[in-house]
Each structure stands twice: as C-alpha cells, then as structure tokens.
Design a protein around this motif. Structure first.
Motif, PDB file in Angstrom:
ATOM      1  N   ASP A 186       0.833  -1.214   0.000  1.00  0.00           N
ATOM      2  CA  ASP A 186       0.000   0.000   0.000  1.00  0.00           C
ATOM      3  C   ASP A 186       0.862   1.257   0.000  1.00  0.00           C
ATOM      4  O   ASP A 186       0.552   2.232  -0.694  1.00  0.00           O
ATOM      5  CB  ASP A 186      -0.919  -0.005   1.218  1.00  0.00           C
ATOM      6  CG  ASP A 186      -1.942  -1.126   1.172  1.00  0.00           C
ATOM      7  OD1 ASP A 186      -2.259  -1.567   0.052  1.00  0.00           O
ATOM      8  OD2 ASP A 186      -2.417  -1.555   2.242  1.00  0.00           O
ATOM      9  N   LYS A 228      -0.047   2.915  -3.454  1.00  0.00           N
ATOM     10  CA  LYS A 228      -1.215   3.776  -3.256  1.00  0.00           C
ATOM     11  C   LYS A 228      -0.877   5.258  -3.156  1.00  0.00           C
ATOM     12  O   LYS A 228      -1.728   6.104  -3.372  1.00  0.00           O
ATOM     13  CB  LYS A 228      -1.978   3.352  -2.001  1.00  0.00           C
ATOM     14  CG  LYS A 228      -2.773   2.065  -2.168  1.00  0.00           C
ATOM     15  CD  LYS A 228      -3.647   1.830  -0.944  1.00  0.00           C
ATOM     16  CE  LYS A 228      -4.520   0.593  -1.148  1.00  0.00           C
ATOM     17  NZ  LYS A 228      -5.425   0.372   0.019  1.00  0.00           N
ATOM     18  N   LEU A 229       0.367   5.561  -2.802  1.00  0.00           N
ATOM     19  CA  LEU A 229       0.721   6.963  -2.557  1.00  0.00           C
ATOM     20  C   LEU A 229       2.065   7.267  -3.192  1.00  0.00           C
ATOM     21  O   LEU A 229       3.076   6.633  -2.867  1.00  0.00           O
ATOM     22  CB  LEU A 229       0.769   7.227  -1.044  1.00  0.00           C
ATOM     23  CG  LEU A 229       0.667   8.671  -0.569  1.00  0.00           C
ATOM     24  CD1 LEU A 229      -0.654   9.296  -1.000  1.00  0.00           C
ATOM     25  CD2 LEU A 229       0.778   8.728   0.951  1.00  0.00           C
ATOM     26  N   PRO A 272       4.266  10.728  -0.210  1.00  0.00           N
ATOM     27  CA  PRO A 272       3.775  10.712   1.176  1.00  0.00           C
ATOM     28  C   PRO A 272       4.082  12.002   1.934  1.00  0.00           C
ATOM     29  O   PRO A 272       3.285  12.441   2.759  1.00  0.00           O
ATOM     30  CB  PRO A 272       4.503   9.516   1.804  1.00  0.00           C
ATOM     31  CG  PRO A 272       5.687   9.278   0.929  1.00  0.00           C
ATOM     32  CD  PRO A 272       5.272   9.677  -0.436  1.00  0.00           C
ATOM     33  N   GLN A 287       1.426  14.512   1.215  1.00  0.00           N
ATOM     34  CA  GLN A 287       0.166  14.129   1.842  1.00  0.00           C
ATOM     35  C   GLN A 287       0.191  14.468   3.341  1.00  0.00           C
ATOM     36  O   GLN A 287      -0.761  15.031   3.883  1.00  0.00           O
ATOM     37  CB  GLN A 287      -0.083  12.636   1.644  1.00  0.00           C
ATOM     38  CG  GLN A 287      -1.453  12.158   2.086  1.00  0.00           C
ATOM     39  CD  GLN A 287      -2.538  12.494   1.079  1.00  0.00           C
ATOM     40  OE1 GLN A 287      -2.272  13.128   0.069  1.00  0.00           O
ATOM     41  NE2 GLN A 287      -3.753  12.076   1.385  1.00  0.00           N
ATOM     42  N   GLU A 335      -4.341   4.025   6.004  1.00  0.00           N
ATOM     43  CA  GLU A 335      -4.863   3.422   4.773  1.00  0.00           C
ATOM     44  C   GLU A 335      -3.770   3.257   3.725  1.00  0.00           C
ATOM     45  O   GLU A 335      -3.823   2.365   2.884  1.00  0.00           O
ATOM     46  CB  GLU A 335      -5.998   4.285   4.232  1.00  0.00           C
ATOM     47  CG  GLU A 335      -6.619   3.772   2.945  1.00  0.00           C
ATOM     48  CD  GLU A 335      -7.680   4.711   2.406  1.00  0.00           C
ATOM     49  OE1 GLU A 335      -8.146   4.472   1.278  1.00  0.00           O
ATOM     50  OE2 GLU A 335      -8.023   5.683   3.119  1.00  0.00           O
ATOM     51  N   TYR A 336      -2.771   4.133   3.782  1.00  0.00           N
ATOM     52  CA  TYR A 336      -1.690   4.094   2.791  1.00  0.00           C
ATOM     53  C   TYR A 336      -0.468   3.336   3.308  1.00  0.00           C
ATOM     54  O   TYR A 336       0.593   3.369   2.676  1.00  0.00           O
ATOM     55  CB  TYR A 336      -1.284   5.516   2.419  1.00  0.00           C
ATOM     56  CG  TYR A 336      -2.421   6.328   1.844  1.00  0.00           C
ATOM     57  CD1 TYR A 336      -2.881   6.097   0.555  1.00  0.00           C
ATOM     58  CD2 TYR A 336      -3.035   7.312   2.605  1.00  0.00           C
ATOM     59  CE1 TYR A 336      -3.934   6.833   0.027  1.00  0.00           C
ATOM     60  CE2 TYR A 336      -4.085   8.057   2.080  1.00  0.00           C
ATOM     61  CZ  TYR A 336      -4.534   7.811   0.801  1.00  0.00           C
ATOM     62  OH  TYR A 336      -5.587   8.537   0.283  1.00  0.00           O
TER      63      TYR A 336
END
Length: 307
Positions: free
Chosen positions: A97, A101-102, A105, A108, A150-151
């Motif tokens: 993930d 997914k990212l 980071p 974010q 989640e990431y």
C-alpha cells in the motif's frame, strides 16, 4: 574454446550475477515481473529472474521525520509560525500500500498537518497556543493516523517544536515580561527598604531605652552620692542647706577644672566671672532660707485656720 564462445560466457556470467541482489536491514524491496507486482523482499541476499524480474523500488522501514512549518492566525489576531515535527514509518505488513497507493507521502502528510493546525490554532489565543501545544500535537497525530494508516504509514509521534509569533508581537511580549520582572524587583527592593527602616527604628528605640536607663542609673548614683556627702557634712556641724550649697559650688569648680583640661574645647560656661562661685553659694543659701520661711508661714496659717 573458440573466440566466438567468449561473449556468450560473459553474457551468461552477467545474467547469473544480476539474478542476485542484496536488501539492506530495515528495508523492503518491491519486485515486478513484466511491470506487474510480483513480491516484496526483506533484508538479506535475494534472487530474481534476470531480464524478467526487476526491482521497482525500495522503501525504508526506519522511523523518519518530516518537519512542517505552518503559518496561521490566533484567536486574538496574532500571526504565528508553528514548526510541527512528524515521526512516521512504513508498516512492514503494508509495504504494498505504501509503495503503490501513494506517490508523494511527504506532500500528503504536510497537507494534513496544515489542515489540522489551521483548524485548531485560530480557536486559541496566543498564550493558549504556548500552553496547549501538546493538544495541537495530539490533534495532528490523531488526524494523520486516521488518514495515513490506509496508505501503509504509521504515525509514531507528532511534536510542536517551535512557536514563533510575529516580530512585533515578540518585542511587545519581551517588554511585558521585562516590566513584570522590574515590578517584582521593585517590590522586593521596597520590602527590603521597609525591613531596614523597621529594624533601624527598633534599634534606635532600644538604644534610647538603654540610654535613658543609663541616665536614670547615673542620676540615681549621683543622688546617692550627694546624700552620703550631706550626711558626712552634717556630722561636722554643717546643716543640709549649707551642705547642698557647698556641694553645688564644689561641682561648679570641678566643671571649670575639667573644661580647662580640654585644649580644643570651644565651650563657655556662664556665668564665668571669678566671683561666680560665691554668688551662686549666696543665692542658693538665700533661696533655701526664703523657702524655709515660706514653709513656716504656711504652717502657721494652717494652724490658725484649724482653730
């Protein structure tokens, strides 16, 4: 061995060597096969299929720190810059993930820090920001944990490491602090002066008391000495009035003698005529005689009134 086989041998050795790779401690390597995720390799010596598998990337599993500086405004309209340090790491079980997914980071995490700080700080006055900086850090950590888990990222800790108000505000705060300290210093100095005055007054009062006691003792001893002198003179036939006058004249001449012994004295005793002693004696005898006559007359008048 022909010269034509040497290139094939070199290529074979190169392919064999390239099938081995090393993953460092606290690091995870992502392997892709023809552009598709294949596996995650942990630390140690690993093998991949040459020309088929490739290392798509590596992620550090160590705790990392990101410093974010946020400028916002407090409830009392003071602009302030906060430095928030976020400590985070990639969860070992969620490397997939974190990698897929990212992409960014850091960006974010920074966005969430900005969002939380600019939502919390405008509710507080400047003084409360300093006092409740831990509350701000807890709010940032809570928000980041919910969003980044989640990431595949775990937020270990968040710290508000610096609070920097506007320069003019800092100067005003420094002046206020200096004034408060000067006020406290003045209070201590005033208390010290008051204590000194009180103690000095007590010391002076005690000195006066002891001085008065000394004078009283001195006069008592003088009176006892005069009484003894009068008794001695009475034994040789000199009455009390004459004895008192004689003692006074004697003290007068003793005083003149002591003044003469002082070479730098500017004191003048009045009267200072040669006949002053005899005049004083005559006046004292006359006053004693007049006093006795008045006393006798008063006694006679009292007896007549009683009849």
């Amino acid at each position: 061995m022909s010269y034509f086989s040497i290139p094939f041998i070199v290529i074979g050795l190169f392919i064999l060597i390239s099938s081995f790779f090393i993953v460092k401690q606290q690091t995870a390597a992502i392997i892709e096969r023809f552009g598709r995720f294949q596996s995650i390799r942990q630390s140690g010596l690993q093998i991949k299929i040459p020309l088929v598998d490739r290392i798509a990337g590596k992620l550090s599993l160590k705790i990392q720190q990101l410093d974010v500086i946020v400028e916002t405004k407090t409830l009392d309209d003071v602009f302030v810059r906060l430095k928030v340090s976020v400590q985070y790491k990639v969860i070992r079980e969620k490397v997939y993930d974190a990698f897929y997914k990212l992409d960014y980071p850091h960006d974010q995490i920074t966005s969430y820090v900005f969002d939380v700080v600019r939502a919390e700080v405008p509710k507080m006055k400047l003084d409360d920001v300093f006092v409740k900086k831990d509350d701000i850090a807890i709010a940032v950590k809570s928000e980041l944990n919910d969003a980044m888990i989640e990431y595949g990222y775990d937020i270990i800790k968040t710290l508000v490491t610096d609070i920097d108000p506007d320069a003019q505000v800092k100067a005003a705060m420094n002046r206020i602090n200096a004034s408060e300290r000067e006020k406290i210093a003045a209070q201590y100095e005033g208390d010290a002066q008051r204590i000194l005055i009180v103690e000095k007054a007590k010391a002076e009062a005690e000195s006066k008391r002891l001085q008065g006691q000394g004078i009283a003792d001195q006069r008592r001893e003088i009176a006892r000495g005069l009484e003894e002198s009068v008794e001695v003179l009475n034994r040789v036939g000199i009455n009390s009035q004459e004895a008192s006058a004689l003692i006074v004249v004697t003290q007068h001449y003793d005083t003149l003698q002591s003044l003469g012994e002082e070479t730098n004295s500017n004191l003048i005793l009045l009267p200072n005529a040669p006949q002053a002693g005899s005049n004083m004696l005559n006046e004292m005898v006359a006053s004693f005689t007049a006093s006795n006559q008045i006393g006798e007359a008063m006694k006679e008048a009292k007896k007549k009134n009683e009849k």
